[in-house]
Design an enzyme around this catalytic site. Structure first.
Site, PDB file in Angstrom:
ATOM      1  N   PHE A 128     -29.223   5.687  57.488  1.00  0.00           N
ATOM      2  CA  PHE A 128     -30.526   5.044  57.649  1.00  0.00           C
ATOM      3  C   PHE A 128     -30.321   3.876  58.620  1.00  0.00           C
ATOM      4  O   PHE A 128     -29.271   3.237  58.609  1.00  0.00           O
ATOM      5  CB  PHE A 128     -31.132   4.570  56.319  1.00  0.00           C
ATOM      6  CG  PHE A 128     -32.493   3.991  56.577  1.00  0.00           C
ATOM      7  CD1 PHE A 128     -33.550   4.824  56.922  1.00  0.00           C
ATOM      8  CD2 PHE A 128     -32.704   2.616  56.574  1.00  0.00           C
ATOM      9  CE1 PHE A 128     -34.792   4.300  57.244  1.00  0.00           C
ATOM     10  CE2 PHE A 128     -33.947   2.094  56.897  1.00  0.00           C
ATOM     11  CZ  PHE A 128     -34.987   2.928  57.228  1.00  0.00           C
ATOM     12  N   ASP A 219     -28.518   3.721  47.564  1.00  0.00           N
ATOM     13  CA  ASP A 219     -29.744   3.216  48.182  1.00  0.00           C
ATOM     14  C   ASP A 219     -30.888   3.821  47.377  1.00  0.00           C
ATOM     15  O   ASP A 219     -31.255   4.987  47.563  1.00  0.00           O
ATOM     16  CB  ASP A 219     -29.808   3.634  49.654  1.00  0.00           C
ATOM     17  CG  ASP A 219     -31.084   3.127  50.323  1.00  0.00           C
ATOM     18  OD1 ASP A 219     -32.047   2.807  49.599  1.00  0.00           O
ATOM     19  OD2 ASP A 219     -31.119   3.072  51.564  1.00  0.00           O
TER      20      ASP A 219
HETATM   21  O1  PLI Z   1     -37.344  -2.310  55.055  1.00  0.00           O
HETATM   22  P1  PLI Z   1     -36.378  -2.889  54.057  1.00  0.00           P
HETATM   23  O2  PLI Z   1     -35.479  -3.912  54.633  1.00  0.00           O
HETATM   24  O3  PLI Z   1     -37.063  -3.358  52.819  1.00  0.00           O
HETATM   25  O4  PLI Z   1     -35.476  -1.662  53.553  1.00  0.00           O
HETATM   26  C1  PLI Z   1     -34.582  -1.012  54.382  1.00  0.00           C
HETATM   27  C2  PLI Z   1     -34.438   0.416  53.960  1.00  0.00           C
HETATM   28  C3  PLI Z   1     -33.307   0.816  53.330  1.00  0.00           C
HETATM   29  N1  PLI Z   1     -33.140   2.097  52.934  1.00  0.00           N
HETATM   30  C4  PLI Z   1     -34.079   3.043  53.148  1.00  0.00           C
HETATM   31  C5  PLI Z   1     -33.820   4.424  52.696  1.00  0.00           C
HETATM   32  C6  PLI Z   1     -35.263   2.699  53.765  1.00  0.00           C
HETATM   33  O5  PLI Z   1     -36.185   3.623  53.943  1.00  0.00           O
HETATM   34  C7  PLI Z   1     -35.468   1.349  54.215  1.00  0.00           C
HETATM   35  C8  PLI Z   1     -36.612   0.977  54.929  1.00  0.00           C
HETATM   36  N2  PLI Z   1     -37.442   1.885  55.374  1.00  0.00           N
HETATM   37  C9  PLI Z   1     -38.516   1.715  56.150  1.00  0.00           C
HETATM   38  C10 PLI Z   1     -38.959   0.405  56.648  1.00  0.00           C
HETATM   39  C11 PLI Z   1     -39.265   2.892  56.482  1.00  0.00           C
HETATM   40  O6  PLI Z   1     -40.296   2.783  57.151  1.00  0.00           O
HETATM   41  O7  PLI Z   1     -38.836   3.970  56.044  1.00  0.00           O
END
Ligand code: PLI
Length: 461
Positions: A128, A219
């Site tokens: 990711f 995660d």
């Molecule tokens: O956007 P955060 O910093 O709260 O989280 C980061 C994050 C970590 N792991 C995974 C699997 C995610 O999907 C993730 C954030 N994802 C976003 C912002 C998305 O649009 O999928």
């Protein structure tokens, strides 16, 4: 009585407040998109009709969560809401020690700094963006150990988030277990299309890592959605509740990073949770440098309260059935229009295969970025590129060329209706009809880190 009548399910909530949407014209969208450099991240939200950029921080909170916000204890230290959240993380998720952070990447930063040394290898079930970057910034190297099926958008394998244990064993043999501080395991693997890992695979992974003394860090951003697929697809889990399955998943892991902005139904928040006292002690020390005191980690008391309540709601069986059910409904409508999507349909959105949608556009001309632009132009629906732009560059400056070149139609939780899903599917279908006329893009501005957020493009003539 007619027993042939189908019985539908419906959302287990009703609305008591609405936010009005702005309709836009094609001319307005054309101008807005050009100004945004053909990057949907750079559009103003006001210029968007239906926003499927992300399911992160975009969910609708319940009346209970809003009521909880009013009970926020805004003390600098020892807020009552921190203790509530700690109790919820222990009882619902089963992790011992809690460090709140402002969102998921705050937890990734702290964890990577504590556990990774220069030259370490971090195997994981697909990368990711932020997770891998923090691993790399800490001096580690990510190695993909997801099963091959995950890279094939047409494979109908039910657990495309699974780890290929042979790939992991090869890494252990090559580098030695001491070079692997942990295996990084995501539930509902985002970049693979929201694909679940099976409980069987997790158990086997636990056995293998235990043998070599390697931790599993989870995660758990979308753990409840993964639990739903286990309940629906894995033998022996059909009668277990989402709550029981979530607890069992977590029991095979040693700690977790969480972006509560997804599963946990809040607009901001996250945490690091671990079972080892030593790691906790160091994280508790480090959080004060990067986030805030260990009893708030960059959050207000009210944010922690909303998170504690949201976690409880997220593991409710009716909630998760409707949440994933809406995503599946959208995917099935798109399939009806012939749109090539990642199968099986995942938990948090529909991932359209841009290589198959726009086969005449080479990956260096950003088919997924192009397709996201075209969808916005057609209907004002905002989606996100998950392909070569998101993959970024290796440490040596070369582009990563991911096999999957996808556009993500991410569904916020409890926000849109079935009629919205129809409008979205129709837009994808309409763009598919005129796909042969679509031309690619060239990148004209590239930021150093996580380029997909701020890169700019121009249309190829
Ligand atoms: O956007 P955060 O910093 O709260 O989280 C980061 C994050 C970590 N792991 C995974 C699997 C995610 O999907 C993730 C954030 N994802 C976003 C912002 C998305 O649009 O999928």
């Amino acid at each position: 009585m007619n027993n042939n009548i189908k019985r539908s399910w419906a959302e287990p909530y009703k609305m008591k407040m609405v936010e009005l949407l702005k309709m836009t014209t094609p001319a307005h969208r054309k101008k807005a998109l050009a100004e945004a450099g053909y990057n949907t991240f750079l559009l103003r939200s006001e210029d968007v009709y239906i926003d499927l950029l992300t399911d992160s921080g975009t969910s609708a909170m319940s009346d209970q969560q809003w009521a909880g916000m009013m009970t926020g204890d805004e003390a600098y230290a020892g807020s009552r809401n921190y203790y509530h959240l700690e109790e919820v993380v222990r009882t619902i998720y089963g992790y011992k020690y809690l460090i709140p952070t402002h969102q998921g990447r705050g937890a990734e930063n702290i964890l990577s700094k504590i556990l990774i040394k220069k030259g370490d290898i971090i195997p994981g079930n697909m990368y990711f963006t932020t997770t891998r970057l923090h691993q790399e910034l800490a001096g580690g190297k990510f190695e993909d150990i997801i099963i091959d099926e995950a890279h094939d958008s047409e494979s109908e394998f039910p657990f495309k988030g699974n780890v290929d244990l042979n790939k992991l064993e090869k890494l252990i043999n090559k580098y030695g277990a001491k070079k692997i501080p942990y295996v990084s395991i995501a539930t509902s693997v985002n970049m693979a299309g929201g694909q679940p890992i099976s409980m069987k695979n997790l158990k086997e992974l636990r056995a293998l890592t235990k043998k070599h003394g390697i931790r599993i860090i989870h995660d758990m951003t979308r753990v409840a959605e993964n639990a739903y697929f286990i309940q629906q697809r894995e033998k022996g889990y059909e009668h277990k509740s989402i709550k029981q399955i979530v607890l069992e998943i977590n029991s095979y892991t040693d700690g977790a990073t969480m972006s509560a902005k997804k599963d946990a139904l809040v607009n901001i928040g996250g945490f690091l949770a671990v079972n080892e006292w030593d790691v906790f002690e160091e994280a508790r020390n480090m959080v004060v440098v990067y986030e805030g005191l260990h009893t708030y980690g960059g959050l207000a008391g009210r944010d922690m309260e909303a998170m504690a309540i949201g976690i409880g709601e997220s593991v409710n069986d009716d909630h998760i059935k409707a949440r994933v059910g809406q995503v599946i409904y959208l995917g099935e409508r798109m399939i009806d229009y012939g749109v090539p999507i990642v199968k099986p349909i995942g938990g948090h959105g529909i991932f359209v295969d841009a290589k198959k949608f726009l086969p005449h556009i080479p990956q260096d001309n950003f088919p997924a970025q192009t397709l996201a632009s075209e969808i916005y132009l057609d209907s004002g629906v905002r989606t996100m590129e998950r392909g070569i732009v998101s993959a970024g560059r290796k440490a040596n400056g070369e582009n990563y060329y991911p096999k999957l070149e996808l556009v993500r139609f991410t569904i916020p939780r409890r926000v849109y209706t079935q009629a919205h899903m129809d409008v979205i599917a129709e837009s994808a279908g309409r763009v598919y009809e005129k796909r042969n006329k679509v031309k690619g893009l060239k990148m004209v501005y590239e930021p150093k880190y996580l380029r997909f957020f701020q890169a700019k493009f121009e249309k190829l003539s």
